[in-house]
Motif scaffolding. Structure first.
Motif, PDB file in Angstrom:
ATOM      1  N   GLY A  70      25.409  35.322  51.826  1.00 59.19           N
ATOM      2  CA  GLY A  70      24.279  34.522  51.382  1.00 59.19           C
ATOM      3  C   GLY A  70      24.501  33.035  51.479  1.00 59.19           C
ATOM      4  N   ALA A  71      25.686  32.614  51.923  1.00 59.03           N
ATOM      5  CA  ALA A  71      25.956  31.187  52.101  1.00 59.03           C
ATOM      6  C   ALA A  71      25.197  30.670  53.314  1.00 59.03           C
ATOM      7  CB  ALA A  71      27.455  30.940  52.275  1.00 59.03           C
ATOM      8  N   ALA A  72      24.763  29.391  53.232  1.00 55.33           N
ATOM      9  CA  ALA A  72      23.875  28.836  54.254  1.00 55.33           C
ATOM     10  C   ALA A  72      24.578  27.791  55.106  1.00 55.33           C
ATOM     11  CB  ALA A  72      22.645  28.214  53.595  1.00 55.33           C
ATOM     12  N   GLN A  73      24.297  27.837  56.411  1.00 52.63           N
ATOM     13  CA  GLN A  73      24.652  26.759  57.337  1.00 52.63           C
ATOM     14  C   GLN A  73      23.342  26.179  57.872  1.00 52.63           C
ATOM     15  OE1 GLN A  73      27.758  25.577  58.092  1.00 52.63           O
ATOM     16  NE2 GLN A  73      28.607  26.993  56.563  1.00 52.63           N
ATOM     17  N   TYR A  74      23.294  24.831  57.980  1.00 57.67           N
ATOM     18  CA  TYR A  74      22.025  24.170  58.268  1.00 57.67           C
ATOM     19  C   TYR A  74      22.034  23.468  59.628  1.00 57.67           C
ATOM     20  CZ  TYR A  74      20.818  24.734  53.321  1.00 57.67           C
ATOM     21  OH  TYR A  74      20.529  25.238  52.084  1.00 57.67           O
ATOM     22  N   SER A  75      20.857  23.453  60.270  1.00 52.59           N
ATOM     23  CA  SER A  75      20.587  22.546  61.384  1.00 52.59           C
ATOM     24  C   SER A  75      19.224  21.907  61.099  1.00 52.59           C
ATOM     25  CB  SER A  75      20.571  23.292  62.721  1.00 52.59           C
ATOM     26  OG  SER A  75      19.594  24.321  62.708  1.00 52.59           O
ATOM     27  N   PHE A  76      19.060  20.650  61.533  1.00 52.84           N
ATOM     28  CA  PHE A  76      17.949  19.840  61.050  1.00 52.84           C
ATOM     29  C   PHE A  76      17.108  19.233  62.166  1.00 52.84           C
ATOM     30  CE2 PHE A  76      21.205  19.792  57.798  1.00 52.84           C
ATOM     31  CZ  PHE A  76      20.485  19.925  56.617  1.00 52.84           C
ATOM     32  N   ALA A  77      15.828  19.056  61.853  1.00 53.41           N
ATOM     33  CA  ALA A  77      14.925  18.198  62.630  1.00 53.41           C
ATOM     34  C   ALA A  77      14.307  17.252  61.609  1.00 53.41           C
ATOM     35  CB  ALA A  77      13.865  19.016  63.352  1.00 53.41           C
ATOM     36  N   VAL A  78      14.986  16.131  61.364  1.00 51.23           N
ATOM     37  CA  VAL A  78      14.689  15.299  60.213  1.00 51.23           C
ATOM     38  C   VAL A  78      14.446  13.853  60.607  1.00 51.23           C
ATOM     39  CG1 VAL A  78      15.652  14.332  58.066  1.00 51.23           C
ATOM     40  CG2 VAL A  78      15.994  16.737  58.619  1.00 51.23           C
ATOM     41  N   THR A  79      13.427  13.251  59.990  1.00 52.09           N
ATOM     42  CA  THR A  79      13.260  11.803  59.998  1.00 52.09           C
ATOM     43  C   THR A  79      13.149  11.361  58.550  1.00 52.09           C
ATOM     44  OG1 THR A  79      10.844  12.037  60.197  1.00 52.09           O
ATOM     45  CG2 THR A  79      12.099  11.732  62.230  1.00 52.09           C
ATOM     46  N   TRP A  80      13.602  10.148  58.273  1.00 50.84           N
ATOM     47  CA  TRP A  80      13.541   9.644  56.901  1.00 50.84           C
ATOM     48  C   TRP A  80      13.029   8.200  56.947  1.00 50.84           C
ATOM     49  CZ3 TRP A  80      12.549  10.271  52.217  1.00 50.84           C
ATOM     50  CH2 TRP A  80      12.917   9.364  51.233  1.00 50.84           C
ATOM     51  N   ASP A  81      11.753   8.064  56.606  1.00 53.50           N
ATOM     52  CA  ASP A  81      11.096   6.758  56.636  1.00 53.50           C
ATOM     53  C   ASP A  81      10.012   6.753  55.577  1.00 53.50           C
ATOM     54  OD1 ASP A  81       9.962   4.323  57.179  1.00 53.50           O
ATOM     55  OD2 ASP A  81       9.248   4.838  59.182  1.00 53.50           O
ATOM     56  N   ILE A  82      10.132   5.854  54.587  1.00 50.85           N
ATOM     57  CA  ILE A  82       9.112   5.756  53.542  1.00 50.85           C
ATOM     58  C   ILE A  82       8.358   4.432  53.653  1.00 50.85           C
ATOM     59  CG2 ILE A  82      10.021   7.434  51.917  1.00 50.85           C
ATOM     60  CD1 ILE A  82      11.545   5.227  50.525  1.00 50.85           C
ATOM     61  N   ASN A  83       8.287   3.920  54.874  1.00 53.16           N
ATOM     62  CA  ASN A  83       7.518   2.703  55.123  1.00 53.16           C
ATOM     63  C   ASN A  83       6.082   2.881  54.638  1.00 53.16           C
ATOM     64  OD1 ASN A  83       6.994   0.096  56.261  1.00 53.16           O
ATOM     65  ND2 ASN A  83       5.960   1.138  57.955  1.00 53.16           N
ATOM     66  N   GLY A  84       5.561   1.858  53.967  1.00 53.51           N
ATOM     67  CA  GLY A  84       4.211   1.914  53.443  1.00 53.51           C
ATOM     68  C   GLY A  84       4.134   2.319  51.989  1.00 53.51           C
ATOM     69  N   ALA A  85       5.248   2.800  51.434  1.00 55.51           N
ATOM     70  CA  ALA A  85       5.252   3.225  50.030  1.00 55.51           C
ATOM     71  C   ALA A  85       6.069   2.291  49.154  1.00 55.51           C
ATOM     72  CB  ALA A  85       5.791   4.641  49.912  1.00 55.51           C
ATOM     73  N   SER A  86       6.466   1.133  49.674  1.00 56.96           N
ATOM     74  CA  SER A  86       7.415   0.288  48.939  1.00 56.96           C
ATOM     75  C   SER A  86       6.855  -0.205  47.608  1.00 56.96           C
ATOM     76  CB  SER A  86       7.860  -0.885  49.801  1.00 56.96           C
ATOM     77  OG  SER A  86       6.754  -1.639  50.240  1.00 56.96           O
ATOM     78  N   ILE A  87       5.564  -0.564  47.558  1.00 57.74           N
ATOM     79  CA  ILE A  87       4.998  -1.104  46.315  1.00 57.74           C
ATOM     80  C   ILE A  87       4.885  -0.023  45.236  1.00 57.74           C
ATOM     81  CG2 ILE A  87       2.960  -2.152  45.272  1.00 57.74           C
ATOM     82  CD1 ILE A  87       2.599  -3.745  47.852  1.00 57.74           C
ATOM     83  N   PRO A  88       4.256   1.138  45.515  1.00 58.14           N
ATOM     84  CA  PRO A  88       4.234   2.175  44.473  1.00 58.14           C
ATOM     85  C   PRO A  88       5.631   2.711  44.147  1.00 58.14           C
ATOM     86  CG  PRO A  88       3.289   3.005  46.522  1.00 58.14           C
ATOM     87  CD  PRO A  88       3.441   1.529  46.683  1.00 58.14           C
ATOM     88  N   ALA A  89       6.533   2.710  45.137  1.00 61.61           N
ATOM     89  CA  ALA A  89       7.899   3.168  44.874  1.00 61.61           C
ATOM     90  C   ALA A  89       8.602   2.220  43.904  1.00 61.61           C
ATOM     91  CB  ALA A  89       8.677   3.269  46.184  1.00 61.61           C
ATOM     92  N   LEU A  90       8.453   0.929  44.117  1.00 61.99           N
ATOM     93  CA  LEU A  90       9.060  -0.047  43.222  1.00 61.99           C
ATOM     94  C   LEU A  90       8.481   0.078  41.820  1.00 61.99           C
ATOM     95  CD1 LEU A  90      10.997  -2.432  42.878  1.00 61.99           C
ATOM     96  CD2 LEU A  90       9.122  -3.949  43.573  1.00 61.99           C
ATOM     97  N   SER A  91       7.174   0.265  41.729  1.00 56.45           N
ATOM     98  CA  SER A  91       6.540   0.452  40.427  1.00 56.45           C
ATOM     99  C   SER A  91       7.102   1.675  39.711  1.00 56.45           C
ATOM    100  CB  SER A  91       5.027   0.593  40.606  1.00 56.45           C
ATOM    101  OG  SER A  91       4.393   0.855  39.378  1.00 56.45           O
ATOM    102  N   ALA A  92       7.338   2.759  40.461  1.00 53.38           N
ATOM    103  CA  ALA A  92       7.860   3.991  39.860  1.00 53.38           C
ATOM    104  C   ALA A  92       9.255   3.789  39.300  1.00 53.38           C
ATOM    105  CB  ALA A  92       7.854   5.118  40.886  1.00 53.38           C
ATOM    106  N   VAL A  93      10.152   3.192  40.100  1.00 55.77           N
ATOM    107  CA  VAL A  93      11.527   3.047  39.606  1.00 55.77           C
ATOM    108  C   VAL A  93      11.598   2.048  38.456  1.00 55.77           C
ATOM    109  CG1 VAL A  93      12.524   3.734  41.820  1.00 55.77           C
ATOM    110  CG2 VAL A  93      12.221   1.290  41.315  1.00 55.77           C
ATOM    111  N   GLU A  94      10.703   1.062  38.459  1.00 58.24           N
ATOM    112  CA  GLU A  94      10.720   0.071  37.385  1.00 58.24           C
ATOM    113  C   GLU A  94      10.169   0.625  36.077  1.00 58.24           C
ATOM    114  OE1 GLU A  94       8.694  -3.327  39.002  1.00 58.24           O
ATOM    115  OE2 GLU A  94      10.561  -4.194  39.786  1.00 58.24           O
TER     116      GLU A  94
END
Length: 334
Positions: free
Chosen positions: A107-131
């Motif tokens: 049941g142990a897992a090995q992973y392969s990915f098709a991943v992008t990581w970009d949160i451009n456009g969310a900086s203002i609400p993201a900053l509000s959330a962490v603050e």
């Protein structure tokens, strides 16, 4: 997948989040040869998403700063977050990421990915959330893959004056930079975190030439108050400057290990919330947790991981399945 029947549905009518998680959402495509079929199963996943869902199911008001698209996989993620009471803050414009999890006979897992990581456009609400958060968690691909990793670091710096920070490198060698680069990136986040969790696999990949205890002690010297290590069936270790606690893993029939470490992380955050040591004003209290408190904390998170291992996919427990930390003090003799 839907939450358990006794799962929480927090009131998110305001914009103030107790917990904000920053990181990737993706769809796990699970290839399990034990099922006797060639059709893989699909489930919402990603380490930070799993942590956010785990926190919400443990009655913590939770937001997730993330990326997914308006596509089939993205709609699956959106529905999963909504059904679990997690408020998404979504940036980026690329397709929803996926991870193929190939399970072995245990049941142990090995992973392969098709991943992008970009949160451009969310900086203002993201900053509000962490603050507006008492605690901020991040880790995994979000802290290692540009361009989003740069914004993540900025959000952590903005949160740190008033919020405690947790970090889980949850290393993915298939898409991470070379170990030396990944090591430096991980240490940069360790240095600004109060709570760090890693798996034994993470430490073996990042630091192949030293023991796990040496790696944990070195991370503690960088600044965190607490370093937790998961070791599968061998159980967790928690290290602070005052003491070390370890215990065996709970005895459980393993369905698969997908999301077990994330459930441990979510329960760790929940346990610390119940001990009233989250938030910038509580840093000194976090540093002074006693052995009984740490043992109860490790037992609580250990149980959450075991429950997740007992069922398919990243399906963390709800508060009704866990009980409160009070019972874990009784079990540990505290």
């Amino acid at each position: 997948m839907p939450p358990p029947e006794n799962g929480p549905h927090p009131d998110l009518s305001d914009n103030v989040s107790l917990i904000t998680v920053i990181g990737e959402s993706l769809v796990d495509i699970i290839d399990d040869p034990r099922r006797g079929t060639t059709t893989p199963e699909t489930h919402p996943g990603g380490s930070p998403l799993n942590v956010a869902v785990g926190c919400a199911r443990l009655d913590l008001r939770t937001s997730l700063i993330t990326h997914f698209a308006e596509d089939r996989h993205g709609r699956m993620i959106a529905e999963h977050l909504e059904s679990n009471g997690v408020r998404p803050i979504v940036g980026g414009s690329l397709p929803t990421s996926t991870a193929l999890a190939s399970l072995d006979a245990t049941g142990a897992a090995q992973y392969s990915f098709a991943v992008t990581w970009d949160i451009n456009g969310a900086s203002i609400p993201a900053l509000s959330a962490v603050e507006s958060s008492l605690h901020v968690h991040t880790g995994s691909i979000a802290t290692a893959l540009p361009p989003g990793s740069t914004l993540v670091r900025g959000l952590i710096e903005a949160a740190r004056p008033h919020a405690t920070i947790s970090f889980d490198p949850n290393c993915r060698p298939a898409i991470s930079p070379e170990p030396a680069v990944a090591r430096q990136m991980a240490e940069d986040f360790v240095a600004v975190a109060d709570i760090v969790k890693a798996s034994d696999e993470d430490l073996r990949w990042l630091y192949p030439d030293r023991t796990q205890d040496e790696s944990m002690a070195a991370w503690l010297e960088l600044g965190p108050s607490l370093v937790a290590l998961t070791r599968g069936a061998e159980g967790p270790v928690i290290l602070t400057r005052r003491c070390r606690v370890e215990m065996p893993g709970e005895s459980v029939t393993v369905t698969d290990t997908v999301g077990a470490g994330d459930s441990f992380m979510a329960a760790l955050i929940s346990g610390l919330a119940q001990l009233d040591v989250l938030g910038g004003a509580s840093r000194s209290r976090l540093q002074d947790l006693n052995p009984d408190e740490l043992h109860a904390l490790a037992s609580y998170a250990n149980k959450a991981a075991a429950i997740t291992c007992s069922r398919q996919g990243a399906n963390p427990p709800a508060s009704g399945e866990m009980g409160s930390m009070t019972g874990f003090f009784a079990a540990s003799g505290g």
